[in-house]
Design an enzyme around this catalytic site. Structure first.
Site, PDB file in Angstrom:
ATOM      1  CG  HIS A  33     -12.747  19.304  -5.399  1.00 39.48           C
ATOM      2  ND1 HIS A  33     -12.464  19.055  -4.102  1.00 39.48           N
ATOM      3  CD2 HIS A  33     -12.191  18.719  -6.212  1.00 39.48           C
ATOM      4  CE1 HIS A  33     -11.344  18.146  -4.013  1.00 39.48           C
ATOM      5  NE2 HIS A  33     -11.090  18.163  -5.280  1.00 39.48           N
ATOM      6  CE  LYS A  74     -17.377  23.449  -1.680  1.00 43.43           C
ATOM      7  NZ  LYS A  74     -16.189  22.904  -2.212  1.00 43.43           N
ATOM      8  CE1 TYR A 122     -16.439  21.903   2.156  1.00 40.04           C
ATOM      9  CE2 TYR A 122     -14.389  21.827   3.376  1.00 40.04           C
ATOM     10  CZ  TYR A 122     -15.299  21.425   2.445  1.00 40.04           C
ATOM     11  OH  TYR A 122     -15.063  20.321   1.779  1.00 40.04           O
ATOM     12  CG  ASP A 158      -7.984  16.632  -5.883  1.00 40.42           C
ATOM     13  OD1 ASP A 158      -9.162  16.704  -6.555  1.00 40.42           O
ATOM     14  OD2 ASP A 158      -7.497  17.112  -4.618  1.00 40.42           O
TER      15      ASP A 158
END
Length: 192
Positions: free
Chosen positions: A61, A70, A131, A167
Site C-alpha cells: 500500500h 511511515k 505506525y 489486497d
C-alpha cells in the site's frame, strides 16, 4: 537511538535504547529533536494501531501525492515488515527490503514517501502494529499492488496468507507503476 541505513536509499532501521529492569522496560519511541538529528523532520499527522491474526498479510500500500511516510513498530507479537521502492526515477525501483520487527527488540522501520509498504504476521500469535503517518489517510489517494507480484518477488515467510478483499483484488506492480508515471506526467504538465 541507533539509526542503520537499509540497502534502499531513505529507509532507516531505528533501534531505541531500551532500559530494562525487574519492572519491565522503558524507551522513547519518538523524540522530535532526536529524529530531526537523524534527518527525519516530519510533522506526524496520524497514528494507526492495527491488530492482526496469525498469517495476516497486508500490502502493498501507499498514497499518491503528497504521499505518506511511515514509522512502523510492532508492539505485540512479530511481523515481517516490507518496503518496496516505487520512485519512478530511482535506480532501485521495484526492489524490496524486509526485516522482522517484534515487541522484544523494539526496533522500528522508517519508510519515507516513495515506498509501498506491507507486512505479514509471523508465528501462531496475533500481532499489534503501531505506525505514525506523515499525512492523513485519504481514500482517493490510496493505491497499491499485489503482495505476491512476481516482478517484485518479495520473499514472504508465510504460507497461505489471510488477505483482505482489497489486497486479493490488487493489480500488478507494472500497472501500478504505469498509474504513478501517468500521474507524475500530468502533474508536470500542469506545473509548466
Amino acid at each position: 537511538m541507533e539509526a542503520t541505513k537499509a540497502p534502499l536509499e531513505g529507509l532507516l532501521i531505528l533501534t531505541p535504547r531500551v532500559f530494562r529492569d525487574e519492572r519491565g522496560f522503558f524507551f522513547e519511541s519518538y523524540n522530535q529533536r532526536l529524529f530531526s538529528e537523524l534527518g527525519i523532520s516530519l510533522e506526524w499527522r496520524q497514528d494507526n494501531h492495527v491488530l492482526s491474526v496469525a498469517r495476516t498479510t497486508r500490502g502493498m500500500h501507499f498514497q499518491h501525492d503528497p504521499g505518506q511516510a511511515k514509522l512502523v513498530r510492532c508492539v505485540r507479537g512479530r511481523i515481517w515488515d516490507v518496503a518496496v521502492d516505487i520512485r519512478p526515477d530511482s535506480p532501485t525501483l521495484g526492489r524490496w527490503f524486509g526485516l522482522e520487527l517484534d515487541a522484544q527488540a523494539c526496533r522500528m522501520l522508517f519508510v519515507p514517501v516513495g515506498f509501498a509498504h506491507g507486512y505479514c504476521v509471523l508465528g501462531e500469535e496475533q500481532a499489534e502494529v503501531i505506525y505514525k503517518c506523515s499525512d492523513i489517510y485519504q481514500p482517493a489517494l490510496e493505491d497499491g499492488f499485489r503482495w505476491d507480484d512476481p516482478q517484485v518477488g518479495i520473499d514472504w515467510p508465510v504460507a497461505d496468507p489471510i488477505l483482505s478483499e482489497r489486497d486479493r483484488a490488487s493489480g500488478s506492480f507494472a500497472d501500478c507503476m504505469a498509474r504513478l508515471r501517468a500521474k507524475s506526467m500530468s502533474g508536470k504538465a500542469v506545473a509548466q
